[in-house]
Design a protein around this motif. Structure first.
Motif, PDB file in Angstrom:
ATOM      1  N   ALA A 119       0.831  -1.211   0.000  1.00 61.55           N
ATOM      2  CA  ALA A 119       0.000   0.000   0.000  1.00 61.55           C
ATOM      3  C   ALA A 119       0.860   1.253   0.000  1.00 61.55           C
ATOM      4  O   ALA A 119       0.513   2.262  -0.634  1.00 61.55           O
ATOM      5  CB  ALA A 119      -0.937  -0.010   1.208  1.00 61.55           C
ATOM      6  N   CYS A 120       1.997   1.223   0.691  1.00 64.93           N
ATOM      7  CA  CYS A 120       2.886   2.393   0.711  1.00 64.93           C
ATOM      8  C   CYS A 120       3.426   2.674  -0.684  1.00 64.93           C
ATOM      9  O   CYS A 120       3.444   3.824  -1.143  1.00 64.93           O
ATOM     10  CB  CYS A 120       4.032   2.159   1.690  1.00 64.93           C
ATOM     11  SG  CYS A 120       3.581   2.314   3.423  1.00 64.93           S
ATOM     12  N   PHE A 121       3.902   1.635  -1.371  1.00 65.45           N
ATOM     13  CA  PHE A 121       4.423   1.839  -2.720  1.00 65.45           C
ATOM     14  C   PHE A 121       3.324   2.315  -3.668  1.00 65.45           C
ATOM     15  O   PHE A 121       3.563   3.144  -4.546  1.00 65.45           O
ATOM     16  CB  PHE A 121       5.050   0.549  -3.240  1.00 65.45           C
ATOM     17  CG  PHE A 121       6.452   0.325  -2.746  1.00 65.45           C
ATOM     18  CD1 PHE A 121       7.492   1.133  -3.172  1.00 65.45           C
ATOM     19  CD2 PHE A 121       6.733  -0.687  -1.844  1.00 65.45           C
ATOM     20  CE1 PHE A 121       8.780   0.935  -2.722  1.00 65.45           C
ATOM     21  CE2 PHE A 121       8.014  -0.893  -1.387  1.00 65.45           C
ATOM     22  CZ  PHE A 121       9.047  -0.083  -1.824  1.00 65.45           C
ATOM     23  N   GLU A 122       2.121   1.805  -3.503  1.00 64.66           N
ATOM     24  CA  GLU A 122       1.012   2.260  -4.348  1.00 64.66           C
ATOM     25  C   GLU A 122       0.685   3.728  -4.075  1.00 64.66           C
ATOM     26  O   GLU A 122       0.329   4.474  -4.994  1.00 64.66           O
ATOM     27  CB  GLU A 122      -0.213   1.380  -4.104  1.00 64.66           C
ATOM     28  CG  GLU A 122      -0.052  -0.039  -4.652  1.00 64.66           C
ATOM     29  CD  GLU A 122      -1.211  -0.938  -4.264  1.00 64.66           C
ATOM     30  OE1 GLU A 122      -2.018  -0.520  -3.395  1.00 64.66           O
ATOM     31  OE2 GLU A 122      -1.306  -2.050  -4.807  1.00 64.66           O
ATOM     32  N   ALA A 123       0.814   4.167  -2.815  1.00 62.33           N
ATOM     33  CA  ALA A 123       0.573   5.574  -2.500  1.00 62.33           C
ATOM     34  C   ALA A 123       1.644   6.454  -3.128  1.00 62.33           C
ATOM     35  O   ALA A 123       1.353   7.526  -3.681  1.00 62.33           O
ATOM     36  CB  ALA A 123       0.536   5.770  -0.978  1.00 62.33           C
ATOM     37  N   PHE A 124       2.912   6.019  -3.055  1.00 68.23           N
ATOM     38  CA  PHE A 124       3.976   6.768  -3.720  1.00 68.23           C
ATOM     39  C   PHE A 124       3.726   6.835  -5.227  1.00 68.23           C
ATOM     40  O   PHE A 124       3.949   7.867  -5.865  1.00 68.23           O
ATOM     41  CB  PHE A 124       5.335   6.131  -3.451  1.00 68.23           C
ATOM     42  CG  PHE A 124       5.927   6.494  -2.113  1.00 68.23           C
ATOM     43  CD1 PHE A 124       6.175   7.811  -1.786  1.00 68.23           C
ATOM     44  CD2 PHE A 124       6.236   5.511  -1.188  1.00 68.23           C
ATOM     45  CE1 PHE A 124       6.724   8.147  -0.561  1.00 68.23           C
ATOM     46  CE2 PHE A 124       6.784   5.841   0.035  1.00 68.23           C
ATOM     47  CZ  PHE A 124       7.030   7.163   0.355  1.00 68.23           C
ATOM     48  N   ALA A 125       3.277   5.727  -5.807  1.00 64.70           N
ATOM     49  CA  ALA A 125       2.989   5.711  -7.241  1.00 64.70           C
ATOM     50  C   ALA A 125       1.856   6.670  -7.582  1.00 64.70           C
ATOM     51  O   ALA A 125       1.878   7.340  -8.623  1.00 64.70           O
ATOM     52  CB  ALA A 125       2.630   4.293  -7.683  1.00 64.70           C
ATOM     53  N   ALA A 126       0.855   6.764  -6.720  1.00 68.69           N
ATOM     54  CA  ALA A 126      -0.233   7.709  -6.954  1.00 68.69           C
ATOM     55  C   ALA A 126       0.278   9.151  -6.935  1.00 68.69           C
ATOM     56  O   ALA A 126      -0.180   9.995  -7.719  1.00 68.69           O
ATOM     57  CB  ALA A 126      -1.327   7.519  -5.893  1.00 68.69           C
ATOM     58  N   GLN A 127       1.237   9.441  -6.051  1.00 71.07           N
ATOM     59  CA  GLN A 127       1.822  10.774  -6.047  1.00 71.07           C
ATOM     60  C   GLN A 127       2.519  11.082  -7.370  1.00 71.07           C
ATOM     61  O   GLN A 127       2.443  12.191  -7.891  1.00 71.07           O
ATOM     62  CB  GLN A 127       2.823  10.897  -4.899  1.00 71.07           C
ATOM     63  CG  GLN A 127       2.170  11.018  -3.530  1.00 71.07           C
ATOM     64  CD  GLN A 127       3.197  11.185  -2.432  1.00 71.07           C
ATOM     65  OE1 GLN A 127       3.897  10.246  -2.069  1.00 71.07           O
ATOM     66  NE2 GLN A 127       3.293  12.387  -1.901  1.00 71.07           N
ATOM     67  N   GLN A 128       3.204  10.084  -7.921  1.00 69.34           N
ATOM     68  CA  GLN A 128       3.892  10.300  -9.186  1.00 69.34           C
ATOM     69  C   GLN A 128       2.910  10.480 -10.343  1.00 69.34           C
ATOM     70  O   GLN A 128       3.174  11.215 -11.287  1.00 69.34           O
ATOM     71  CB  GLN A 128       4.844   9.134  -9.464  1.00 69.34           C
ATOM     72  CG  GLN A 128       5.975   9.023  -8.457  1.00 69.34           C
ATOM     73  CD  GLN A 128       6.706  10.341  -8.266  1.00 69.34           C
ATOM     74  OE1 GLN A 128       7.269  10.884  -9.213  1.00 69.34           O
ATOM     75  NE2 GLN A 128       6.686  10.861  -7.049  1.00 69.34           N
ATOM     76  N   LYS A 129       1.768   9.811 -10.278  1.00 71.57           N
ATOM     77  CA  LYS A 129       0.739  10.035 -11.292  1.00 71.57           C
ATOM     78  C   LYS A 129       0.225  11.469 -11.232  1.00 71.57           C
ATOM     79  O   LYS A 129      -0.048  12.080 -12.269  1.00 71.57           O
ATOM     80  CB  LYS A 129      -0.415   9.042 -11.087  1.00 71.57           C
ATOM     81  CG  LYS A 129      -0.051   7.602 -11.419  1.00 71.57           C
ATOM     82  CD  LYS A 129      -1.223   6.672 -11.176  1.00 71.57           C
ATOM     83  CE  LYS A 129      -0.850   5.223 -11.499  1.00 71.57           C
ATOM     84  NZ  LYS A 129      -1.977   4.288 -11.225  1.00 71.57           N
TER      85      LYS A 129
END
Length: 502
Positions: free
Chosen positions: A182-192
């Protein structure tokens, strides 16, 4: 030292730690607290996935692709503060003062702060971080109560009711892996979000450059229209001197009308472009937008290999793909740990009535209680093999997505850089050679027309050619500015035109 800090220090080099902390400005979720799980290649080796031959990367590898792939400089910040991925002399310095109204920078700030698409993505990022805060928590306990309509008769008394409380405890390692995913997915959402911000800013700049080109084309067309009027007046004077024809005057009037038609089209395009600019800036469509008076643009001292390297390090779309690949790696660990059993503990309290005679064998009226435990038994091996194979295939697919994005940006940057060089060469050719020659030809034919040695049609053709060339020059400038704006979007950071301009 907390488990979160231990995890970050274990996974990231020192120079990347600052970047990751900046990227997690909203706060690392409390659930992001595990160290690296054990490698899961054993199942992939024992039961390989179809069409997949490569082993999974070890989980103790660095968790994020690079520090600068995570942190993207906000538009109002100075990217030069981060010198780890892009040299300081290649980064455009931020404006030290707030932007004035009607400027491109003011429009960009308005877009970043108010565009509905960006605000939607901000909420999605907040939702992703909210998920990371609860995904590793235990399920809620269950409280139950039973009241018997007909009491259960026992030697100790009538059992009237019982109360129970249950708590299910999943395999804790699986919860930790879910939190990391979930943490990596949240970081990925920030990059989007960052990728969308770059797109909106680039679109805004392209429209701004188009507005400038349209303004210059209107000026050129109006100037040529005035030139036709002067020639028409001269042709009228020649008629009075019995050295011209009525056809020359009519031809001049026709050309003036054609230019007026072009002006109508150009002004319509100006209004449409203004509406697009206001849409991107999240403003009403009829908000006034001044036509830029100048556009200082030149071919920067860049190169395709430099742009490609910066894009691979700073492009948020690539960073997001890297992060999703790491998230999918933790997804493989989650799938592997689904084989581990879940345990449920329960405690019960039985209410007993004191409605029996005193007995030496049992304690009459004494409430009873019990403790129990339940455990799941993962018997169906094929099911868990399929779950792990699914996660492994998704992990490999995410790595292919990273490679595909890198190739796309590599080709895109090559194309944009060649477009920029071609537009610059075309503009220089127009400015230094073709347009001066066309103006000399027009001036000579105008003089000859005044002397009566050149026909009116030839002067008309000269003006048409000059108009076409001047419009082509401004279009080349617009293509150069557009290509550079798209390059900045593709590399993920505002690059300075040259080291001296930073």
């Amino acid at each position: 030292m907390s488990a979160t800090v231990r995890f970050i220090r274990h996974h990231l080099p020192l120079q990347s730690l600052r970047t990751l902390l900046v990227c997690g400005a909203v706060g690392l979720a409390p659930g992001c607290q595990s160290g690296p799980p054990a490698p899961v290649a054993s199942h992939a080796t024992r039961r390989p996935v179809a069409d997949v031959a490569e082993p999974l990367p070890p989980m103790n590898a660095r968790a994020v692709p690079s520090a600068d792939a995570i942190r993207q400089v906000q538009h109002e910040e100075s990217p030069a503060a981060d010198s780890e991925a892009v040299p300081a002399d290649h980064v455009a310095a931020a404006s030290p003062t707030p932007p004035g109204p009607g400027t491109l920078l003011q429009l960009e700030w308005s877009a970043v702060s108010s565009h509905p698409q960006l605000r939607r993505l901000q909420h999605e990022v907040a939702a992703a971080w909210a998920k990371a805060r609860y995904v590793d928590e235990l399920p809620d306990p269950t409280l139950s109560a039973n009241i018997f309509g007909h009491p259960i008769e026992t030697a100790a008394g009538s059992q009237r009711a019982n109360l129970s409380v249950m708590q299910m405890i999943p395999w804790l390692g699986r919860l930790e892996a879910q939190a990391q995913q979930a943490c990596f997915e949240a970081f990925a959402a920030q990059q989007k979000y960052e990728a969308e911000r770059l797109r909106i800013i680039a679109d805004l700049r392209v429209r701004w450059y188009r507005l400038y080109v349209l303004g210059r084309q209107i000026e050129v067309t109006e100037a040529n229209q005035q030139l036709f009027r002067s020639l028409t007046d001269l042709a009228t004077l020649r008629i009075r001197q019995n050295v011209g024809t009525v056809g020359d005057v009519e031809r001049g009037a026709l050309e003036i009308s054609r230019l007026e038609e072009q002006l109508v089209t150009l002004r319509q395009q100006v209004e449409s472009t203004r509406a697009e600019i206001n849409r991107l800036a999240a403003r009403p469509a009829d908000t006034p937008v001044p036509i830029p008076e100048s556009l200082e643009i030149e071919l920067p001292d860049w190169s395709h290999p430099m742009l490609r390297q910066i894009a691979w390090e700073r492009q948020p779309a690539i960073a997001s793909a890297h992060l999703m690949a790491n998230a999918s790696r933790w997804g493989v660990e989650v799938a592997r740990l689904k084989r581990r059993p879940d345990v449920t503990f329960n405690a019960s309290w039985f209410v007993i009535d004191d409605n029996r005679p005193t007995s030496r064998i049992v304690n009459v009226g004494e409430d009873a209680w019990s403790l129990g435990a339940q455990v799941t038994i993962p018997l169906w091996r094929n099911k868990y093999d399929a779950i792990e194979d699914e996660a492994t295939s998704k992990h490999f697919a995410s790595h292919r997505a990273v490679e595909d994005l890198q190739q796309q940006f590599d080709a895109l940057l090559r194309d944009l850089w060649e477009q920029a060089k071609a537009a610059d060469a075309t503009a220089r050719l127009y400015q230094d050679t073709i347009i001066p020659q066309a103006r000399q030809t027009l001036a000579a034919d105008q003089q000859s027309f005044s002397d009566g040695t050149v026909e009116f049609d030839r002067v008309i053709d000269d003006i048409r050619n000059l108009l076409t060339l001047e419009l082509g020059y401004h279009q080349a400038i617009g293509r150069l500015a557009t290509a550079l704006a798209r390059i900045r979007q593709a590399v993920g950071v505002d690059l300075a035109m040259s080291p001296e301009s930073s």
